[in-house]
Write a protein that holds these residues in place. Structure first.
Motif: not given
Length: 1591
Positions: A905-917
């Motif tokens: 899963i890749i969680a994005m926020k404001d054009g950046t990667i917020h969390r992944e895993g």
């Protein structure tokens, strides 16, 4: 008169051989016959006997293979030889006229030589196309003998002192040279092909095009004669008369003319330009240079042909002058002075003083001039078409490399790009068509003025000045014309928009009795359009008037001034009619000038636009490149550069500085020096490092499901596009794993891109772009092709039935396919226009699933799908088909309930990667985020409760699809019917076929009659009489000129014979003649004005009347008409056909009547001057009739082909622009380029055939015109010589004969255009014959109570209705009684007759039995307008019109604001409208697109509440509203309409559980009729089963 080969004069030296045989002229001439007789004897047996058996040996499709060296030179020399031989024959006949007996030897050898020359070229052509070079030996012998015998004759002439002053000497010298050159050509063939005296002759293969059965366009391959006369087109045009021309009939383009060939030529020119101008910026100048480099040569050739044609054009006036002058002075005959070898020799001046000689020369000059002119047109048009193909291909290649950020930033729209293709490439093509005029027109004007001055002296300059002064006025008028055309177009578009809206909402308009409100609105816009059209008509009539009046004005001023000023100069017919012809020539270029100048300006603007487009940014371009420091140690790799996607509108200098400083910072760990550190078993698929997380690598796992989630606008789609290389990359690095599905090795190879400007790294960049594997990509906004559903899903991949079925099932497309008329073979409209959003989305996803690529990117595929479809797609499609296939899947979604299925899963926020895993990783590392997701998942699970709503949404989508598709099928069918009304026939039915072909060849006279009679009783006679009067006056002007000049000659001749030159009374008095001439000319000018205004006025009146009648008919047509006739078909009558009647027919009619009457008056004048001409006219008229008959049919077919092949080309461009990302992701650029080349070639071949057909017609008509001139000249000369016909009338006849040759082809071309354009009148006429609804009632207005219906009581007695008298009943013997204020629910399965029941109240269906009584009045007796305006209905499909909210609720303007706000409050819309700018006056866009479907339905409810009638009918009105809003509405309806009768047709049965009465219908009859609670008590009742199913 005695006849002998050598003559039999008493003192003849013809038989004297004292000084040797060769010194006898007659013997030498006899010797000259030998070669010709030899050739005729040798070749005739071969031509007529031995040919059939030999031609079968050659395996070649077309008999046009021209492969002998010196081919074109041979044809040119033969043509020159034939002309010189004609001159030799003429010279022999003229010089022989001065002796008592006839000397056949003066012209018989030349006659034999003429026959032999024709035989030689026919013989050569047959040998060449059949490839038997050895048979050319006969020609070698012939040229040798002819050269020797002619040389002997020439030598003898020299011996006897005959020199250049004698014409026969010059002709003989020319013939020696020609025979010598032909001999040289023949020897050259032997030298190159070695077919004699050589053991191994050279083998030659036919060109590829000629071996290709598909190539039917033979213009480049045929011989010069066929090229000049388009002889090869004969079979094509005659075949068109037997069967319609289609794309198969016209075949493929020759290789040299294909778009790809021309594109490569243009690209080479551009590259040459770049190397040459590398120091200078590239702009429009470089494009012009490249175009000149690539296509300049043919334009020079075309201009050369044009120059020659224009110069030969002046031969007409000069020959007329010579003939008339000779006939005026025929009593002063000359006698040749030189007599040698027993015969007379004449000089060229004496030869040209013969009128018959001039007539023949005029004939040849005309043939040659017309041939050169048509060749010039053809070459220019062919070049223009080739250029258009090349530029379209270049544009397409540019589009394929275009950076999509250009479009997303609004710098360039798809519309602008399509305009470049549709408009600007055509502007350039037209410029190349008209290009030769730029150079030819000044030359024509200069030569014309010089010749006029030579003929008339100073007075010619006055006439030329009149033309020159009026030319700018003509230009001004032309400019005004284009301006009024633009404003007309704007009004026309507005009218069409209103008409479209009216037709789309016609059912609602009829039910609410609002049709006249919309009818008046359309009429109001039409009135504005008509005002603009009046201005257009005025300027057009001024333009037509000036075209006709300027020559008259110029001739009037010139001749009157010449007669009065030049007292000494004789005003003879020779001068007058030569000048008259000269003025006609001179006026043409000045009129063309305005269009050429306009075309040039447009071309300059188009090239500027193209230049800007070609210089726009492409993908993979990095402008501000960062220099990256590279570590040179054992691990020498490119350093990782952060990847960032930038908004191009913002300056990025700051970002670059940050980026550079970060890059230059040394990184401590050795591992961090690498872009990727990969061990052999590592399975990272893509690795991207983002700027904000500099030291962490972001990877997408190989062969696993990765989900990207995040809020709207956080950059999920941008991330996918960046990975695909679609975003503008300012920094960073994308690495692709190149493991193939069948690659078993453990080794991983990766490719990187770096923002670096070193050559080495640019090479890496290129390698990357080449090596990235195709990605199956389903974009957020679905993109579909204008192709079948199957083609959209397979998308050029091989068809695999099993896989295809699995994909169809996974995407739940089978129910939709079942609805479509041709299943999955149904054509999907452009941009999937006839599908709903969900259907488009599912087809787009199906395409991605079907592909066999390693990688699949799905961008929010569930957005337009309901919960069931989403779940099914997730389970069957993504998890089962893709993940089990071990494909790498990247899924962007908002549906968080699917997160447990994700491998990564890749969680994005404001054009950046917020969390992944994995989900577990995120649960442990970021509990807050996980809890937030959980609450959202719960909320989404609640959607399952609304499953009925969602299901109904899909059901409604499918209903709409069925409606859209079947109407579309009907459109296509009706369009085909329109094009070929009688062509749906069996090919084996020969009688029927012949009648159809007869129909195709017939002119639509009935439509023509309808058009003219629409003009009215006053205008039609004015139109016809003004035209006849004008042409009569024109003839009178020229006849008076003939009389005037003839009398001048006769008076001057008498004066000389009476020897009274000193006596003033003998002088000719011009004043009376010039006065009559002036009056006639002024009358002619006035009549020109009258006719031009009459034609345009007629056009306006007809346009106004036809549109008015059509609109009235359509608005009153029954609803059945709109259900069976496709909307597109009706709209076409209001758009294309109305435009044709408004703007095109008047101009064509004027041109046709002018050219026809000119030809008729010309033929009448010639017949009056020389009645014998009528005999020759018959075969010419027959030839003309057949030529035009064949041409019209072929021209119409080719015109339709040209138009129909343009549409796929333009839609392919717009499709490509919209689906650019998808095409590039799939790596399908090459396939789409090939498609473009196919479409371009198809359009170009149709255009080329159309051009060739036009040239075919014009050449033939021009040649017939030349024959008319020759016959008229010979007949009038003979008449003048033997019957004392006045020279003025001869001049008149010849001037008119020249006019025939100019106007014959115009007549046929306009006839063909008129035939196509009258099709519009024919189609509108067909619509005017439809039956309309009966709006009259038996009751008059005073007999109807003003507040009826006030109670709302409805009695239905034995009611039976049907949609049409030809159809079965849909309601049968229905009886019901509804008390005032009752709430009635009607339910039943689809097709049970529920909606028909509601329509019966409004008399929208045919009630053929029984009646409906409302408040004591039978509705059949009421006027329709009254009935419909007193009832209210809410339809299933919401209809909103563009305008304001106020207009949509109350277009009749009867209600106050308070009443409207109250209705909005009832409909739960008050808060929505209050929030809008303008409140009640807020704008509603077309179709109400700025409101949701539910809101639109609520507006329709409010509309019904506004009417406040005592009866309200709701036809499945809440189908597209969510359940919560629906329950509120049900309560509101019950309270707001408590005292009114409400009939509800239910889609969902629970909505009518509170009704007073329920009617259950089945197959048009009432099955159950009772209160709902009673019906529910019986468990076996149908109503109870419905309620049970709805729970």
């Amino acid at each position: 008169m005695s006849l002998a080969f050598c003559g039999n004069d008493n003192n003849s030296a013809a038989y004297n051989v004292d000084q040797g045989v060769l010194n006898n002229g007659c013997f030498v001439d006899a010797l000259n016959i030998v070669p010709h007789v030899f050739l005729l004897f040798i070749t005739f047996p071969i031509l007529f006997i031995g040919w059939g058996s030999q031609s079968s040996k050659v395996h070649i499709h077309h008999s046009t293979w021209l492969h002998f060296p010196g081919h074109n030179l041979r044809w040119i020399l033969t043509f020159i030889l034939l002309f010189v031989l004609v001159c030799e024959i003429a010279e022999g006949i003229v010089s022989d006229g001065f002796t008592e007996s006839r000397h056949l030897h003066l012209y018989m050898p030349a006659g034999m030589a003429f026959l032999a020359a024709i035989t030689s070229i026919v013989y050569y052509h047959n040998i060449e196309t059949s490839n038997f070079p050895k048979l050319l030996l006969a020609l070698l012998v012939y040229w040798t003998l002819a050269f020797i015998t002619k040389t002997i004759k020439f030598a003898k002439f020299c011996d006897h002192g005959i020199g250049l002053s004698q014409l026969r000497f010059c002709i003989t010298a020319l013939l020696v040279v020609l025979y010598g050159m032909l001999l040289a050509v023949e020897v050259n063939v032997i030298r190159v092909r070695r077919y004699v005296c050589s053991k191994n002759p050279k083998e030659v293969k036919p060109p590829e095009d000629l071996q290709d059965l598909g190539v039917r366009f033979l213009q480049p391959f045929v011989n010069l004669l066929s090229k000049a006369t388009y002889w090869w087109m004969n079979t094509f045009i005659t075949t068109a008369h037997k069967r319609p021309i289609d794309l198969k009939a016209i075949g493929r383009l020759p290789i040299a003319m294909r778009a790809l060939t021309n594109y490569l030529l243009l690209r080479k020119a551009f590259e040459a330009q770049k190397t040459k101008c590398s120091l200078y910026p590239q702009g429009s100048k470089s494009i012009w240079c490249a175009l000149r480099h690539a296509f300049g040569r043919p334009i020079v050739l075309s201009s050369t042909f044009r120059f020659m044609a224009d110069l030969l054009g002046f031969a007409g006036p000069l020959c007329i002058s010579g003939i008339v002058h000779h006939l005026s002075n025929e009593n002063k005959t000359f006698h040749p002075q030189v007599k040698q070898l027993g015969v007379y020799f004449i000089s060229s001046q004496e030869f040209l003083a013969n009128a018959y000689v001039l007539a023949v020369l005029l004939f040849f000059a005309l043939l040659l001039q017309r041939t050169f002119l048509q060749a010039s047109y053809y070459v220019a048009i062919e070049t223009g078409i080739n250029l258009r193909g090349a530029i379209q291909t270049k544009l397409y290649n540019k589009i394929m490399r275009l950076s999509t950020s250009n479009m997303s930033m609004g710098e360039m729209t798809a519309g602008q790009i399509c305009n470049l293709v549709a408009i600007d490439t055509n502007q350039l093509m037209w410029f190349f068509f008209l290009c030769p005029n730029l150079w030819a027109m000044p030359l024509q004007i200069i030569v014309g003025v010089i010749l006029l001055y030579y003929l008339l002296g100073i007075s010619a300059l006055i006439g030329a000045t009149v033309i020159a002064v009026l030319a700018p006025v003509q230009y001004f008028v032309a400019t005004k014309l284009s301006q009024t055309q633009r404003s007309t177009l704007e009004y026309s578009n507005e009218r069409l928009k209103k008409t479209n809206e009216m037709l789309r909402g016609i059912k609602l308009l009829k039910l609410y009795a609002w049709e006249y409100i919309f009818h008046n609105s359309v009429e109001e816009t039409r009135q504005k359009e008509m005002t603009s059209l009046k201005a257009f008509a005025l300027y057009t009539s001024i333009s037509i008037f000036m075209n006709a009046a300027i020559p008259i004005a110029a001739v009037l001023t010139t001749f009157v001034v010449h007669a009065h000023l030049s007292k000494d100069a004789v005003f003879s017919p020779a001068v007058a009619f030569a000048s008259l012809s000269m003025f006609h020539i001179l006026v043409t270029p000045l009129f063309l000038l305005s269009s050429v100048v306009r075309s040039t300006v447009k071309a300059l603007v188009s090239v500027q636009k193209l230049s800007e487009f070609f210089s726009s940014e492409e993908i993979g371009e990095d402008h501000d490149k960062v220099s990256v420091p590279i570590n040179v140690d054992n691990h020498n790799k490119y350093q990782a550069v952060p990847l960032k996607v930038v908004n191009r509108k913002r300056t990025n200098r700051e970002d670059w500085n940050n980026c550079s400083s970060q890059l230059r910072r040394q990184v401590s760990t050795a591992e961090d020096d690498f872009c990727i550190k990969v061990k052999s078993n590592f399975t990272a698929f893509i690795i991207i490092e983002l700027q904000k997380k500099r030291n962490s690598l972001f990877s997408l796992p190989l062969r696993q499901l990765t989900m990207i989630v995040g809020q709207v606008g956080c950059g999920k789609t941008s991330l996918l596009l960046a990975v695909l290389g679609e975003m503008q990359k300012i920094a960073g690095n994308v690495c692709w794993n190149s493991l193939l599905p069948d690659n078993e090795s453990k080794e991983d190879v990766r490719y990187c891109i770096h923002p670096s400007c070193t050559e080495k790294e640019t090479a890496v960049d290129a390698e990357f772009s080449r090596k990235r594997r195709p990605v199956a990509y389903a974009s957020q906004k679905p993109w579909l092709l204008n192709a079948t559903m199957e083609e959209n899903i397979t998308f050029e991949s091989p068809f695999n039935k099993q896989r295809y079925k699995a994909v169809i099932d996974a995407c739940s497309l089978q129910p939709d396919i079942d609805i479509l008329p041709h299943g999955d073979q149904t054509q999907i409209g452009e941009r999937g226009i006839n599908l709903s959003g969900g259907q488009r989305q599912r087809i787009s996803v199906a395409r991605a699933l079907y592909q066999q690529t390693n990688v699949v990117f799905l961008d929010d595929p569930f957005s337009a799908l309901d919960i069931h479809l989403s779940d099914h797609l997730m389970q069957e499609g993504i998890l089962k088909m893709l993940r089990e296939d071990k494909r790498t899947v990247v899924l962007v979604t908002h549906k968080l309930q699917y997160l447990p299925h994700a491998d990564w899963i890749i969680a994005m926020k404001d054009g950046t990667i917020h969390r992944e895993g994995t989900l577990k990783d995120i649960q442990t590392s970021d509990t807050e985020l996980f809890e937030h997701w959980k609450t959202l998942m719960n909320r989404q699970d609640q959607e399952l409760e609304k499953e009925i709503v969602a299901e109904s949404k899909t059901v409604m989508e499918r209903k709409n699809l069925r409606r859209a598709m079947y109407s579309r099928e009907a459109v296509m069918e009706s369009e085909e019917e329109e094009e070929d009304e009688e062509e749906s026939i069996e090919s084996d039915d020969e009688d029927n076929l012949s009648s159809v072909l007869h129909q195709r060849a017939k002119m639509p006279w009935r439509a023509c009659g309808k058009y003219l009679t629409s003009a009215g009783i006053l205008l039609l006679p004015l139109l016809l009489l003004s035209q006849l009067f004008k042409h009569s006056v024109m003839v009178a002007i020229d006849y008076w000129l003939a009389k005037w000049t003839s009398n001048t000659i006769s008076v001057n001749t008498e004066a000389e014979s009476n020897n009274c030159s000193l006596n003033q009374d003998c002088k000719f008095n011009h004043s009376s003649y010039s006065m009559v001439f002036s009056i006639l000319c002024c009358l002619g000018i006035i009549l020109c004005l009258v006719t031009s205004i009459a034609v345009e006025w007629t056009g306006l009146k007809v346009a106004k009347k036809l549109h008015h009648s059509l609109l009235n008919k359509i608005i009153l047509a029954p609803m059945r008409f709109f259900e069976t006739t496709p909307l597109g078909s009706i709209l076409n009558r209001f758009s294309a056909d109305t435009n044709t009647i408004d703007q095109h027919i008047p101009a064509t009619l004027e041109c046709l009547s002018r050219s026809t009457l000119l030809c008729v008056s010309a033929l009448a004048v010639i017949s009056y001057v020389t009645p014998v001409f009528l005999i020759a006219l018959v075969p010419l008229a027959v030839a003309c009739y057949f030529i035009q008959k064949y041409f019209r049919v072929a021209s119409r077919d080719l015109q339709q082909l040209d138009d129909s092949t343009q549409l796929p080309l333009l839609s392919h461009f717009s499709e490509t622009v919209e689906g650019l990302t998808t095409i590039r992701a799939f790596r399908y650029e090459a396939r789409f380029r090939q498609k473009l080349l196919d479409y371009t070639d198809a359009n170009n071949i149709a255009s080329l055939f159309l051009t060739a057909a036009n040239r075919w017609l014009e050449v033939r008509m021009e040649y017939i015109g030349a024959c008319v001139v020759l016959i008229a000249a010979v007949a009038s000369i003979t008449n003048s010589v033997y019957n004392q016909l006045s020279s003025g009338l001869v001049g008149l006849g010849l001037t008119y004969a020249l006019m025939v040759s100019n106007y014959l082809n115009w007549m046929v071309r306009n006839l063909a255009d008129m035939e196509v354009q009258l099709g519009a009148v024919k189609r509108i006429n067909a619509l005017l014959k439809i039956e309309v609804e009966n709006y009259e009632g038996l009751l008059s207005t005073p007999q109807i109570p003003p507040n009826w219906p006030d109670q709302g009581e409805i009695r239905i007695q034995n009611l039976s209705v049907r949609y049409d008298s030809t159809l079965k009943p849909v309601l049968k013997h229905v009886n019901a009684h509804i008390n005032p204020g009752q709430k009635i629910g009607i339910c039943g399965r689809t097709g049970s007759g529920k909606s028909s029941f509601s329509l019966a109240f409004f008399r929208m269906v045919d009630t053929f039995e029984g009646r409906i009584i409302i408040d004591g009045i039978d509705i059949a007796k009421l006027p329709l307008q009254t009935l419909r305006s007193r009832l209210s209905i809410i339809l299933q499909d919401p209809v909103l019109f563009s305008g304001t909210i106020r207009f949509n609720l109350d277009p009749e303007k009867k209600c106050t604001d308070d009443m409207l706000w109250e209705a909005l409050e009832i409909a739960q819309l008050k808060h929505v409208v209050k929030a809008l700018p303008g409140g009640l006056d807020a704008i509603v866009t077309e179709g109400g697109e700025n409101f949701s479907l539910g809101q639109r339905q609520l507006f329709c409810l409010a509309r019904a509440f506004v009417r406040k009638s005592s009866i309200l009918i709701m036809d499945e009105a809440t189908a597209s509203i969510d359940m919560a809003t629906e329950s509120i509405l049900q309560k509101v309806v019950m309270t707001a309409f408590a005292d009114r009768t409400v009939v509800t047709i239910a889609h969902r049965v629970h909505t009518i559980l509170n009704a007073d009465l329920v009617i259950v219908m089945k197959r048009g009859t009432i099955l159950e009729y009772n209160r709902p609670e009673i019906l529910l008590e019986h468990e076996d009742s149908v109503f109870a089963s419905f309620v049970q199913a709805d729970k």
